[in-house]
Each structure stands twice: as C-alpha cells, then as structure tokens.
Scaffold this active site. Structure first.
Site, PDB file in Angstrom:
ATOM      1  N   ASP A  23       4.136  77.136  22.797  1.00 29.73           N
ATOM      2  CA  ASP A  23       5.170  76.173  22.385  1.00 29.73           C
ATOM      3  C   ASP A  23       5.315  75.098  23.467  1.00 29.73           C
ATOM      4  O   ASP A  23       5.707  75.408  24.595  1.00 29.73           O
ATOM      5  CB  ASP A  23       6.498  76.929  22.200  1.00 29.73           C
ATOM      6  CG  ASP A  23       7.571  76.074  21.560  1.00 29.73           C
ATOM      7  OD1 ASP A  23       7.518  74.832  21.720  1.00 29.73           O
ATOM      8  OD2 ASP A  23       8.463  76.637  20.913  1.00 29.73           O
ATOM      9  N   HIS A  47       5.158  75.550  18.434  1.00 31.89           N
ATOM     10  CA  HIS A  47       6.570  75.430  18.056  1.00 31.89           C
ATOM     11  C   HIS A  47       6.776  75.674  16.560  1.00 31.89           C
ATOM     12  O   HIS A  47       7.845  76.125  16.149  1.00 31.89           O
ATOM     13  CB  HIS A  47       7.086  74.041  18.454  1.00 31.89           C
ATOM     14  CG  HIS A  47       8.577  73.940  18.451  1.00 31.89           C
ATOM     15  ND1 HIS A  47       9.378  74.635  19.329  1.00 31.89           N
ATOM     16  CD2 HIS A  47       9.422  73.239  17.653  1.00 31.89           C
ATOM     17  CE1 HIS A  47      10.655  74.352  19.089  1.00 31.89           C
ATOM     18  NE2 HIS A  47      10.705  73.512  18.062  1.00 31.89           N
ATOM     19  N   SER A  79      14.414  76.250  15.819  1.00 36.86           N
ATOM     20  CA  SER A  79      14.424  75.170  16.800  1.00 36.86           C
ATOM     21  C   SER A  79      15.861  74.728  17.094  1.00 36.86           C
ATOM     22  O   SER A  79      16.646  75.534  17.581  1.00 36.86           O
ATOM     23  CB  SER A  79      13.527  74.034  16.280  1.00 36.86           C
ATOM     24  OG  SER A  79      13.286  73.094  17.268  1.00 36.86           O
TER      25      SER A  79
HETATM   26  C1  MLT Z   1      16.744  71.072  20.670  1.00 35.98           C
HETATM   27  O1  MLT Z   1      16.930  69.891  20.896  1.00 35.98           O
HETATM   28  O2  MLT Z   1      17.589  71.815  20.175  1.00 35.98           O
HETATM   29  C2  MLT Z   1      15.408  71.585  21.035  1.00 35.98           C
HETATM   30  O3  MLT Z   1      14.768  70.691  21.890  1.00 35.98           O
HETATM   31  C3  MLT Z   1      14.587  71.869  19.849  1.00 35.98           C
HETATM   32  C4  MLT Z   1      14.442  70.672  18.963  1.00 35.98           C
HETATM   33  O4  MLT Z   1      13.541  69.849  19.186  1.00 35.98           O
HETATM   34  O5  MLT Z   1      15.210  70.538  18.028  1.00 35.98           O
END
Ligand code: MLT
Length: 210
Positions: free
Chosen positions: A157, A188, A107
């Site tokens: 996701d 996700h 992520s």
């Molecule tokens: C991010 O902010 O890098 C992406 O949206 C994934 C997350 O939720 O961390």
C-alpha cells in the site's frame, strides 16, 4: 434510494434475514453512499445496510473528515466529524429500529471508523477496517473491551505505511478490542482476498452472536 431525511445524505437497505447485525458502510475518498452497497451485500447478505455520504468535500470528492495532506489529518475535524457521524448512527438506529451496527470502512471510511472506535465506542458493535491508519495522534484510551475488529492492510500500500497500520492495531488491542490484523500481498485497492476474509470473519461473528 438516496435519502436526505436524517443528518447525513445516505442509503438504507432493510434486512432481509432477521437477526443479522446491521452494517454501516463507510466509503473512501471520492466515493459516496452508493459505492459500497454491492460490497455490503457480498460481505453480509441479508443484513440491513446503512451507507452515509461523507460531508467534507476535497476538490469535489466526498470524505468523512478534512486532511491537510495525504496521511496528515485535521484532527479537530476528525473529532467533530466522528461526533456528527456517531449522532447520525443513533438517529438511524431510532428511525429504523436497528441494533448497533458493525462498521465496514474502506480507506478514509476505515479511518473514520477507527476514530469512532476510539472516541465513541458505544455506537459500533465491531468494525472491519480495510486499509486503515491511525486517525488521531493523541488517541483517547476508550474502553473497547471485547469489541471485534478485523483490520486488513496491504503490504504494497503506497498510502499507508506498514508501521502506521501496526500502531493502530496495537492501540485498539491495548484498549481491549479483539483485533485480527492481516496483511495481504496487495496495494491500497481491495482484492478478492479482502472480500473472502471479511465475509468469513463476519459469518463467524454472526454465528457467535446468533
Ligand atoms: C485518508 O485521508 O483518510 C487516507 O489518506 C486515506 C484516503 O486517501 O482516503
């Protein structure tokens, strides 16, 4: 043990099997340096594990760069934080005598790993990007020739649109990376299939470079 001796709070677990590539673990939003150590042990048994904690706080939750909203990144901060992280990787390599690591990011951690690939490709030997998206709208065309990248996305996701993940895979491929992009029937969060596919991919890579 968590240490503050280098420029990121981090954990380091030395290799127990010589010759295996070190793994750089990059957690998701709200994670920390402890989070992905068990995953690292499952994906790359015997490898050294280097696991920094992201320096940005969002409502108290550690991240690797600032975002303005979900999926909308502060790109100046992405660049600055990727540079800091690249410098930390070099410090850790010097301190522990490590080869260039393979990043395993989830992520937000996958997104900073993607930013490292396009901004500072020399610091990584490859990357496993779990639920990644394009980190920079204006992507620099770094030379990723021959760099192995596994991307695992989830078809359900809710955070990462499928076309965004596909665009990242295309950008990395255009820069010369050897991208293997798989879309799993999941959301996700990570699934058992992520672990199995990533472990097999890392095993094959290690066998090739051994
Ligand atoms: C991010 O902010 O890098 C992406 O949206 C994934 C997350 O939720 O961390």
């Amino acid at each position: 043990m968590t240490t503050t001796s280098l420029s990121f709070i981090h954990r380091f677990e030395p290799a127990t099997v010589p010759g295996k590539p070190p793994i750089l673990l990059l957690h998701g939003t709200g994670g920390d340096e402890n989070d992905l150590l068990p995953l690292g042990g499952m994906l790359a048994p015997g490898s050294a594990l280097l696991s920094p904690r992201g320096k940005v706080l969002e409502g108290g939750m550690p991240r690797f760069f600032r975002r303005l909203a979900e999926g909308v990144f502060d790109e100046a901060d992405v660049r600055r934080r990727a540079a800091e992280l690249a410098d930390f990787i070099q410090e850790a390599r010097d301190a522990h005598g490590l080869a260039a690591p393979i990043a395993v990011g989830f992520s937000n951690g996958a997104n900073i790993a993607a930013a490292l690939l396009v901004l500072r490709p020399e610091v990584l030997a490859g990357a496993v990007l779990l639920r990644a998206m394009v980190p920079l709208a204006d992507t620099p065309s770094g030379d990723l020739s021959g760099k192995p990248v596994l991307m695992l996305s989830g078809s359900m996701d809710p955070i990462i649109p499928a076309d965004n993940a596909a665009r990242l895979a295309a950008q990395l491929t255009a820069a010369g990376a050897e991208v293997d992009h798989k879309i799993l029937p999941t959301g996700h969060g990570l699934s058992q299939a992520d672990v199995t596919i990533a472990r097999n991919w890392l095993d094959r890579l290690t066998a090739k470079t051994a």
